[in-house]
Design an enzyme around this catalytic site. Structure first.
Site, PDB file in Angstrom:
ATOM      1  N   LYS A  55       8.808 -17.854  28.467  1.00  0.00           N
ATOM      2  CA  LYS A  55       9.678 -16.728  28.847  1.00  0.00           C
ATOM      3  C   LYS A  55       8.896 -15.660  29.621  1.00  0.00           C
ATOM      4  CE  LYS A  55      13.342 -14.187  28.824  1.00  0.00           C
ATOM      5  NZ  LYS A  55      14.469 -14.601  29.668  1.00  0.00           N
TER       6      LYS A  55
ATOM      7  N   LYS B 221      17.826 -13.287  25.853  1.00  0.00           N
ATOM      8  CA  LYS B 221      19.020 -12.480  25.578  1.00  0.00           C
ATOM      9  C   LYS B 221      20.315 -13.265  25.828  1.00  0.00           C
ATOM     10  CE  LYS B 221      20.812 -10.950  29.809  1.00  0.00           C
ATOM     11  NZ  LYS B 221      20.155 -11.916  30.638  1.00  0.00           N
TER      12      LYS B 221
ATOM     13  N   LYS C 269      21.243 -19.033  31.059  1.00  0.00           N
ATOM     14  CA  LYS C 269      22.605 -18.476  31.179  1.00  0.00           C
ATOM     15  C   LYS C 269      23.644 -19.594  31.111  1.00  0.00           C
ATOM     16  CE  LYS C 269      21.021 -14.879  34.253  1.00  0.00           C
ATOM     17  NZ  LYS C 269      20.240 -14.289  33.155  1.00  0.00           N
TER      18      LYS C 269
ATOM     19  N   GLY D 280      18.696  -7.902  34.123  1.00  0.00           N
ATOM     20  CA  GLY D 280      17.687  -6.943  34.586  1.00  0.00           C
ATOM     21  C   GLY D 280      18.226  -5.942  35.593  1.00  0.00           C
TER      22      GLY D 280
HETATM   23  P1  ADP Z   1      18.794 -11.576  34.503  1.00  0.00           P
HETATM   24  O1  ADP Z   1      17.831 -10.446  34.544  1.00  0.00           O
HETATM   25  O2  ADP Z   1      20.197 -11.172  34.790  1.00  0.00           O
HETATM   26  O3  ADP Z   1      18.658 -12.426  33.278  1.00  0.00           O
HETATM   27  P2  ADP Z   1      17.428 -13.613  36.074  1.00  0.00           P
HETATM   28  O4  ADP Z   1      16.627 -13.167  37.234  1.00  0.00           O
HETATM   29  O5  ADP Z   1      16.741 -14.038  34.839  1.00  0.00           O
HETATM   30  O6  ADP Z   1      18.479 -12.444  35.791  1.00  0.00           O
HETATM   31  O7  ADP Z   1      18.399 -14.790  36.527  1.00  0.00           O
HETATM   32  C1  ADP Z   1      19.308 -14.646  37.596  1.00  0.00           C
HETATM   33  C2  ADP Z   1      18.716 -15.245  38.859  1.00  0.00           C
HETATM   34  O8  ADP Z   1      18.678 -16.652  38.760  1.00  0.00           O
HETATM   35  C3  ADP Z   1      19.504 -15.021  40.107  1.00  0.00           C
HETATM   36  O9  ADP Z   1      19.300 -13.747  40.648  1.00  0.00           O
HETATM   37  C4  ADP Z   1      18.978 -16.138  41.029  1.00  0.00           C
HETATM   38  O10 ADP Z   1      17.927 -15.662  41.835  1.00  0.00           O
HETATM   39  C5  ADP Z   1      18.401 -17.159  40.051  1.00  0.00           C
HETATM   40  N1  ADP Z   1      18.956 -18.506  40.116  1.00  0.00           N
HETATM   41  C6  ADP Z   1      18.235 -19.626  39.833  1.00  0.00           C
HETATM   42  N2  ADP Z   1      18.974 -20.729  39.949  1.00  0.00           N
HETATM   43  C7  ADP Z   1      20.214 -20.338  40.342  1.00  0.00           C
HETATM   44  C8  ADP Z   1      21.430 -21.035  40.625  1.00  0.00           C
HETATM   45  N3  ADP Z   1      21.506 -22.354  40.546  1.00  0.00           N
HETATM   46  N4  ADP Z   1      22.517 -20.309  40.988  1.00  0.00           N
HETATM   47  C9  ADP Z   1      22.451 -18.961  41.063  1.00  0.00           C
HETATM   48  N5  ADP Z   1      21.322 -18.249  40.816  1.00  0.00           N
HETATM   49  C10 ADP Z   1      20.210 -18.907  40.442  1.00  0.00           C
HETATM   50 MG    MG Z   2      16.815 -13.385  32.709  1.00  0.00          MG
END
Ligand code: ADP
Ligand code: MG
Length: 311
Positions: free
Chosen positions: A127, A211, A273, A11
């Site tokens: 989601k 994604k 991820k 994002g």
């Molecule tokens: P994207 O839009 O890149 O898919 P998301 O917001 O869905 O991003 O996921 C990334 C976020 O996940 C990070 O910014 C963080 O706030 C969160 N997060 C949750 N658990 C963890 C973790 N164990 N380590 C790092 N980040 C984490």
């Molecule tokens: Mg995401």
């Protein structure tokens, strides 16, 4: 050495509004082209959470204003988001390539991804899409539109929809042809347009494919060396946000499995991820996954930062 790299943009690579996206794609393109300049072959996929939410909201307003316009299926909203994001991204990439004297054709592929109609995800929407809301706003949305709302990693409330697993990238043959011809392809946007197979007919599904999972399929299909998931954190942590938080440099698939069991990764954000990274790393020898910050893509591929996941 030249690597084939699938980059999954999060994002933060695209921003939350039209003007934000116009600005964000410029720095995103720089990060992508840094890798191309190092001699790598790059394929770009991206998320679409805020954009598909925005388009969906706009289409709801349209059907409200004009009774001749029925509600727009989510699959169509995803298709619109792919075109809109691809348009901004391919132009920003083109311009940055030209600025650096690199002559490389760039194109966006509208991509459909087949899901299983019996996927259990359809029974359990999980989601998040669209903007963050307060509890009060979320309650109103739930009552008014029947949307399912959930709290998202401490950042507020969002609508949730079904997130089935990708089974097959429908346009993979065309994507491969372009990639093998050395062209820069943006594809699988927003996890792909979810479709189910009905004979020869592809039917749009009311869902959003993650994604991260779709990018993993793409990387496997293209026989990539690297899957790089670019997001808002430089590394993955255990005990994330806690006093004993610990950033990870390199973990094995087995270690990741343990951390998942212990609940270190938030569902809907970091969990998919890590799961996608594990899936890719274990799909064939020599495949490496990397999760890092958008701005750190080049440092990450050079082993300087990020969380690497290997078998
Ligand atoms: P994207 O839009 O890149 O898919 P998301 O917001 O869905 O991003 O996921 C990334 C976020 O996940 C990070 O910014 C963080 O706030 C969160 N997060 C949750 N658990 C963890 C973790 N164990 N380590 C790092 N980040 C984490
Ligand atoms: Mg995401």
């Amino acid at each position: 050495m030249k690597k084939r790299i699938v980059i999954a943009l999060g994002g933060n690579a695209l921003g939350n509004t039209l003007p934000e996206q116009m600005v964000a794609v410029k720095s995103t393109s720089k990060a992508i082209i840094d890798l191309i300049e190092e001699g790598h072959e790059v394929i770009v996929s991206h998320g679409n959470g805020p954009q598909v939410g925005m388009i969906n909201q706009a289409m709801i307003e349209l059907s409200r204003a004009d009774e001749k316009q029925p509600n727009t299926p989510l699959s169509v909203c995803v298709a619109m988001s792919q075109a809109y994001i691809g348009y901004d991204l391919q132009n920003a990439l083109r311009e940055e390539l030209l600025n650096r004297g690199i002559h490389l054709p760039v194109a966006t592929m509208v991509t459909q991804v087949r899901v299983d109609a019996d996927d259990p995800a359809f029974q359990n929407p999980s989601k998040p899409i669209g903007r963050f809301m307060t509890k009060e706003q979320a309650d109103i949305a739930a009552a008014k539109y029947g949307h399912e709302m959930k709290e998202d990693a401490g950042r507020g409330y969002r609508r949730v929809v079904a997130s089935p697993k990708p089974v097959e990238i429908v346009e993979i043959g065309a994507i491969k042809a372009l990639v093998d011809a050395g062209q820069l392809v943006i594809c699988c946007g927003g996890g792909g347009i979810p479709v189910t197979l009905n004979g020869n007919h592809l039917k749009g599904a009311s869902a959003v494919i993650d994604k991260d999972f779709c990018s993993c399929e793409l990387a496997k299909e293209l026989n990539a060396d690297y899957l790089i998931i670019l997001t808002a954190v430089e590394k993955v942590a255990i005990n994330f946000g806690k006093e004993n938080e610990q950033w990870l440099d390199h973990i094995s698939v087995d270690e990741a499995k343990e951390y998942i069991k212990e609940g270190h990764f938030a569902p809907g954000s970091m969990l998919p991820k890590v799961e996608a990274a594990m899936d890719f790393a274990s799909s064939a020898p020599g495949r490496t996954s990397l999760i890092t910050l958008l701005e750190k893509a080049k440092d990450g591929i050079n082993g300087k930062t990020g969380t690497k996941i290997t078998l």
